[in-house]
Motif scaffolding. Structure first.
Motif, PDB file in Angstrom:
ATOM      1  N   TYR A 103      -7.433   4.792   8.108  1.00 43.45           N
ATOM      2  CA  TYR A 103      -7.548   5.438   6.843  1.00 43.45           C
ATOM      3  C   TYR A 103      -8.834   6.012   6.400  1.00 43.45           C
TER       4      TYR A 103
ATOM      5  N   TYR B  70      -6.154  12.036  -6.551  1.00 43.39           N
ATOM      6  CA  TYR B  70      -5.194  10.794  -5.831  1.00 43.39           C
ATOM      7  C   TYR B  70      -5.771  10.265  -4.581  1.00 43.39           C
ATOM      8  N   VAL B  71      -6.653  10.950  -3.824  1.00 43.70           N
ATOM      9  CA  VAL B  71      -7.290  10.332  -2.645  1.00 43.70           C
ATOM     10  C   VAL B  71      -8.240   9.368  -3.418  1.00 43.70           C
TER      11      VAL B  71
ATOM     12  N   ALA C  72       0.839  -1.181   0.033  1.00 46.43           N
ATOM     13  CA  ALA C  72       0.058   0.057   0.082  1.00 46.43           C
ATOM     14  C   ALA C  72       0.963   1.385  -0.038  1.00 46.43           C
ATOM     15  N   ASN C  73       1.954   1.336   0.790  1.00 45.42           N
ATOM     16  CA  ASN C  73       2.836   2.555   0.746  1.00 45.42           C
ATOM     17  C   ASN C  73       3.422   2.616  -0.749  1.00 45.42           C
TER      18      ASN C  73
ATOM     19  N   GLN D 233       0.952   9.362  -5.656  1.00 45.86           N
ATOM     20  CA  GLN D 233       1.305  10.685  -5.136  1.00 45.86           C
ATOM     21  C   GLN D 233       2.307  11.487  -6.273  1.00 45.86           C
TER      22      GLN D 233
ATOM     23  N   SER E 172       2.465   1.891  -3.425  1.00 46.10           N
ATOM     24  CA  SER E 172       1.132   2.243  -4.403  1.00 46.10           C
ATOM     25  C   SER E 172       0.905   3.752  -4.093  1.00 46.10           C
ATOM     26  N   MET E 173       0.959   3.951  -2.878  1.00 45.66           N
ATOM     27  CA  MET E 173       0.525   5.570  -2.266  1.00 45.66           C
ATOM     28  C   MET E 173       1.647   6.517  -3.138  1.00 45.66           C
ATOM     29  N   ARG E 174       2.909   6.008  -2.901  1.00 43.57           N
ATOM     30  CA  ARG E 174       4.059   7.029  -3.139  1.00 43.57           C
ATOM     31  C   ARG E 174       3.981   7.139  -4.714  1.00 43.57           C
TER      32      ARG E 174
ATOM     33  N   LEU F 257      -6.239   6.502  -4.447  1.00 44.75           N
ATOM     34  CA  LEU F 257      -5.680   5.606  -3.412  1.00 44.75           C
ATOM     35  C   LEU F 257      -6.680   4.935  -2.568  1.00 44.75           C
ATOM     36  N   THR F 258      -7.886   5.323  -2.682  1.00 46.01           N
ATOM     37  CA  THR F 258      -9.055   4.652  -1.561  1.00 46.01           C
ATOM     38  C   THR F 258      -9.403   3.368  -2.321  1.00 46.01           C
TER      39      THR F 258
ATOM     40  N   VAL G 197      -6.628   0.946  -1.770  1.00 47.34           N
ATOM     41  CA  VAL G 197      -6.739   0.387  -0.397  1.00 47.34           C
ATOM     42  C   VAL G 197      -7.819  -0.667  -0.100  1.00 47.34           C
TER      43      VAL G 197
END
Length: 255
Positions: free
Chosen positions: A198, A131-132, A113-114, A121, A116-118, A135-136, A139
């Motif tokens: 989250y 982005y949110v 998850a980290n 971003q 994919s988040m980076r 990312l959701t 997740v």
């Protein structure tokens, strides 16, 4: 000093060049992790995961070599480093250390998850809402796979019968609605707690976004109960004009 500047510049150019390819590889890696956690993997997908993992290692090593400050680089990317180490520790399965293997799967989910988040971003840096939203979705997909792996109906009473069942439960958890089932295993509880945190963060962000939208609309409306940005701009212009008139009258000699 000049050498450090050149290294930072080379590192930035490398990040810019690899942004799109690493995003695609990160999404492919997340999909492979989801498939693996749901128990539907195959030798071909396993080999593909190994290839992507090797690419991730090579990319990390190159960035580490280019970084002028090694310690600062490792401090900033320690979770990425763990994500590269965990796949090599899957040998624990062969040693039949079940509890350690379950803990490693939890770490694997968090580090995936980290990553994919980076990656998201870096790509959607100027599109915060997009982005949110993206990312959701990631997740939810990854969290559902993890919950199915930790809380299957075959091992846990009232657990998840399939991936879609876990996907619905995870979506309800992130919207703070919840359901009658609560995790039983330690790893499932930790993952559910992370998903809940989250979900609360995303709910706060959406609330602030919606409030900002309506405040912005009121700021452009002259009939709004509170003075908006347009009215304030007109008021400032009138005050400035009045100030110029007063200064002009003071400069004019009497008579």
């Amino acid at each position: 000093m000049r050498q450090q500047i050149e290294r930072w510049r080379a590192l930035k150019d490398l990040d810019d060049w690899l942004r799109a390819p690493m995003l695609m590889l990160s999404l492919a890696w997340l999909a492979l992790i989801v498939i693996d956690l749901t128990g539907e993997t195959s030798p071909l997908l396993g080999n593909l995961a190994v290839v992507i993992w090797i690419i991730f290692i090579a990319e990390f090593v190159i960035r580490f070599v280019l970084a002028p400050r090694k310690r600062a680089f490792l401090k900033r990317n320690w979770l990425t480093l763990i994500a590269l180490i965990v796949p090599a520790l899957r040998l624990f399965r062969a040693l039949a250390i079940l509890r350690a293997a379950r803990g490693l799967r939890l770490i694997r989910i968090v580090t995936t998850a980290n990553r994919s988040m980076r990656a998201l971003q870096a790509t959607l840096r100027r599109r915060q809402f997009g982005y949110v939203t993206a990312l959701t979705g990631l997740v939810i997909a990854l969290g559902a796979a993890g919950m199915l792996n930790f809380e299957p109906a075959s091992e846990v009473e009232g657990g998840f019968a399939g991936y879609w069942d876990a996907l619905w439960w995870t979506a309800m958890l992130l919207t703070t609605i919840g359901s009658q089932f609560w995790p039983v295993t330690t790893e499932g509880r930790v993952l559910a707690l992370l998903l809940s945190i989250y979900g609360l963060a995303v709910l706060g962000y959406l609330t602030a976004t919606i409030a900002s939208f309506f405040i912005g609309r009121d700021a452009e409306d002259h009939d709004a109960p509170v003075a908006g940005a347009a009215e304030l701009a007109e008021l400032k212009a009138e005050v400035a004009a009045l100030r110029r008139a007063i200064e002009s009258s003071r400069a004019t000699p009497p008579g």
